[in-house]
Design an enzyme around this catalytic site. Structure first.
Site, PDB file in Angstrom:
ATOM      1  N   ASP A  94      27.263  62.894 111.868  1.00  0.00           N
ATOM      2  CA  ASP A  94      28.729  63.385 111.123  1.00  0.00           C
ATOM      3  C   ASP A  94      29.383  63.470 112.326  1.00  0.00           C
ATOM      4  O   ASP A  94      28.880  64.126 113.541  1.00  0.00           O
ATOM      5  CB  ASP A  94      28.576  64.470 110.210  1.00  0.00           C
ATOM      6  CG  ASP A  94      28.201  65.705 110.608  1.00  0.00           C
ATOM      7  OD1 ASP A  94      27.172  65.664 111.569  1.00  0.00           O
ATOM      8  OD2 ASP A  94      28.724  66.969 110.291  1.00  0.00           O
ATOM      9  N   GLU A 164      26.150  68.814 110.387  1.00  0.00           N
ATOM     10  CA  GLU A 164      26.267  69.722 111.656  1.00  0.00           C
ATOM     11  C   GLU A 164      27.506  70.245 111.735  1.00  0.00           C
ATOM     12  O   GLU A 164      27.563  71.515 112.201  1.00  0.00           O
ATOM     13  CB  GLU A 164      25.861  68.789 112.810  1.00  0.00           C
ATOM     14  CG  GLU A 164      25.222  69.855 113.936  1.00  0.00           C
ATOM     15  CD  GLU A 164      26.315  70.300 114.962  1.00  0.00           C
ATOM     16  OE1 GLU A 164      26.235  71.283 115.605  1.00  0.00           O
ATOM     17  OE2 GLU A 164      27.622  69.852 115.124  1.00  0.00           O
TER      18      GLU A 164
END
Lengths: 468, 468
Positions: A94, A164
């Site tokens: 991500d 994250e």
């Protein structure tokens, strides 16, 4: 001299596949895997599929997409021999939101290669180029090389998450629920940076994080500032007063109890830090600032690594369009985060912040404090096999022994890995602090990308030898 | 007893034309004449056309649209007899931006009629309903009645501008260039409010305004708050500190020289103000606040009228989207306005602000201060014919003598009218403070709209008689 043979070969692998390595990374970077914004949920899902497919193509024997309550985790496993040591590679697919998009020189999701002063051989510009897609992809390609050449001297596990940038909450749950599956000897993470392309370093400390959102409400509706101004609390003025009071004139944080658990760093360690190459004038000139600004009694490097901080990451309220509107708004908001140092408990700090912020609000407003996410800081020892294997690998490919360095950033999940899995991590990053991660024009040097693919195989080799 | 005959007749005019008066106002309110936003420039232009056309339909003999460097001014003239006194009606057809649009219960540009507790007989909801389209339209309709019935006892001039909400800069130029054309005996303005529908009042004081925009720049680009946080000045934190320092613990403004020219109000006048009907508990409960907030040593009504203020009207910087982004932004911005009291010079105060704000900035940031617009406050005497004509007109239609009241709002052009044209103004407004002007769900009571159309003709009659 096995290490050297492999080094030559991984170098050759890179040499012979440069164009393909770039093109494949570009495909990865095109996917808009912005985890913070629900509008991109479909892209994040598609990105997980891309990662799984890349692992398959690399020859990783078993792969799967593990659904969570949020974005999925991509898991991979390649067991050479149960008796060999196992390395668990962690990373994230991500990325941060791309805004403000208008400040990018090219489309954040249409990667292009341009040369810069720091990267004369070219860098790839895209959101996530360095943080963390480019660095994750080094591991995929290093595995491809090792598996296809039949040279892998250890077992590999991959855990590549999609949250994250929003706090890894679901990864924490996944780890707790899959202790057996994730059994390994060490965790290898490339999500940090080196000091410079000719000054390799390995991160041995991370700061923790507590991220809060606050809402201050004055009157129940937007008011005319002429009719009510001066008589009714303006939530923006009040929010500014409250934020201003969180740091004193020496830039110490004023939240009661905030520093209670901060571990002081020894004079020796501070002296050693002071020896790392650093030029304050270059630093100021790179950022175009006339002065640095931080806690009294500490150097710039210390302020940015071994000391806790408090930064407003966003603020908004009232009229923000063109021209003038004489409004006394009903509400004002801010996102405020604190970087924490080892020993500070992030949940405790979040609570201290919340209680303090509620306490200092005048009776004329109402405040709502919402903790976003957080995580513990970490200190990594330099005297265990995995660190030494990483250090030796870098020494071979860079021609210089890497410097152990404490970073100001946070990878909160590192502390959780140690707590739940009992595993240390090696922070084997290849980015540069100047790569503009989290900013417009994020990029990743081709030198760094290729150097990572060359160096990672040496880590596996060194580690397997040291563990023998 | 001419006044009473006309009163009956203007009442009858309203009675017989209610539906048409509402429908015509609705057409006016549908036009998105937002002056602050260039995107609406075409609507503002169209709105000027609507106003001119309305004056023509009312029978005003001469009308024209006067172009300026900004939005046009609509001018009208109806001379009954050169020997009669002349009243210059001033108002504005531009409106505040409608945002935040999501807080409106109905489309801000699709007027609807709903009842409220304050307006049991219905109010018309739309941006500009009260400020100032509804109040301007009362004058157009009052003129229509007087002209068509052949009862106008004075000459009329109209000057309806399109930039009141953005500072009236071009109206100031127009007035200076058209002193002869604008020759009159008094200026009549309906852009203020009465205390309540059963407590009529006339505004006799206005605050001045100085509106500033500030930009604080830290580093030259958005940074990662982990890598740089604590070591580099965060422009949001700094902006909050700077704003917080503009008011001290007693809520006095700290800008040096700010209070130098403030005229103290006599104990007698303060005592008289204190007799106006006001219930602090109702005030707090209407706004849903637990406490008021303002300058030490003054009451709520005093804080909102006879004392200067400083309000942040808007603030923005960093990440303001969903979720969390750990950015240390390059820039932060605020819109800050000060309400001024008579004798304070707005241009001088703007300069004091700018110099002070630049002086208090730490070396670690750069600040840019841009004055938006401003204007002088005003005090209106109660002992001249036009005020007495207005007071008598209201006494007739409301059945109660209106209270002279000082307002906290600003109509900066009033001071300029006096300076350039040598004319006093009568602030003959019919709105209510609770009409949500500048807020979502702005509305204007039908009672107030109709009462204005009834009362204005009486003003003309009384004024002509008193000037005889």
């Amino acid at each position: 001299m096995v290490a050297n043979i492999i080094n030559m070969t991984s170098t050759k692998f890179v040499e012979e596949n440069k164009d393909r390595l770039i093109e494949e990374l570009k495909e990865f970077l095109k996917i808009k895997s912005v985890s913070a914004d629900p509008a991109f949920a479909g892209d994040v899902q598609a990105c997980a599929g891309f990662v799984e497919n890349s692992l398959k193509k690399a020859g990783v024997a078993h792969t799967e997409i593990c659904e969570t309550d949020g974005h999925p985790i991509v898991y991979g496993e390649h067991i050479v021999d149960e008796k060999l040591p196992t390395v668990l590679v962690y990373g994230h697919y991500d990325v941060q939101p791309a805004d403000p998009v208008e400040l990018w020189d090219s489309d954040p999701f249409d990667p292009v290669i341009r040369s810069t002063e720091t990267h004369p051989e070219g860098a790839i510009f895209a959101r996530g180029a360095c943080d963390d897609k480019g660095q994750v992809f080094m591991h995929v390609k290093a595995a491809e090389f090792m598996i296809k050449e039949g040279k892998l001297p250890c077992n590999l596990k991959f855990m590549i998450e999609g949250e994250e940038e929003v706090g890894s909450t679901n990864l924490g749950i996944f780890v707790k629920e899959n202790v057996e599956k994730l059994k390994a000897d060490v965790i290898l993470v490339s999500d940090t940076s080196i000091i410079a392309n000719d000054v390799p370093s390995i991160t041995v400390g991370l700061r923790g994080l507590s991220y809060m959102e606050v809402e201050v409400t004055g009157p129940n509706r937007d008011l005319h500032s002429g009719i009510y101004g001066g008589a009714v609390a303006n939530p923006i003025n009040i929010l500014c007063k409250m934020i201003a009071s969180l740091q004193d004139d020496r830039n110490k944080i004023t939240i009661p109890g905030f520093y209670d658990k901060v571990m002081d760093v020894s004079a020796e360690e501070r002296a050693e830090m002071g020896r790392a190459p650093f030029d304050l004038e270059d630093y100021k000139s790179d950022l175009n600032i006339d002065d640095v600004h931080g806690e009294e009694g500490y150097t710039t490097n210390e302020r940015a690594s071994i000391r806790p901080t408090l930064d407003v990451n966003g603020i908004w309220g009232g009229y923000t369009g063109e021209g003038a509107k004489t409004v006394l708004p009903s509400k004002a908001y801010a996102k405020i985060s604190m970087r924490l140092v080892p020993n500070q408990e992030w949940e405790e700090v979040s609570k201290l912040f919340q209680e303090h912020f509620e306490r200092i609000a005048p009776k004329s407003v109402k405040v709502k404090v919402t903790p976003h996410h957080g995580g513990q800081g970490a200190v990594i020892p330099t005297n265990f096999a995995a660190y030494q294997a990483a250090s030796k690998a870098m020494e071979t490919t860079f021609g210089k022994k890497p410097i152990p360095e404490r970073s100001g950033g946070s990878i909160p999940i590192i502390a959780l890995f140690e707590e739940v899995l009992g595993l240390k991590s090696v922070l084997f990053g290849f980015g540069l602090a100047s790569d503009l991660i989290h900013s417009p024009n994020e990029h990743y040097g081709l030198f760094n990308y290729f150097k990572g693919i060359e160096t990672i195989p040496l880590f596996y080799e060194n580690y397997a030898q040291l563990k023998e």
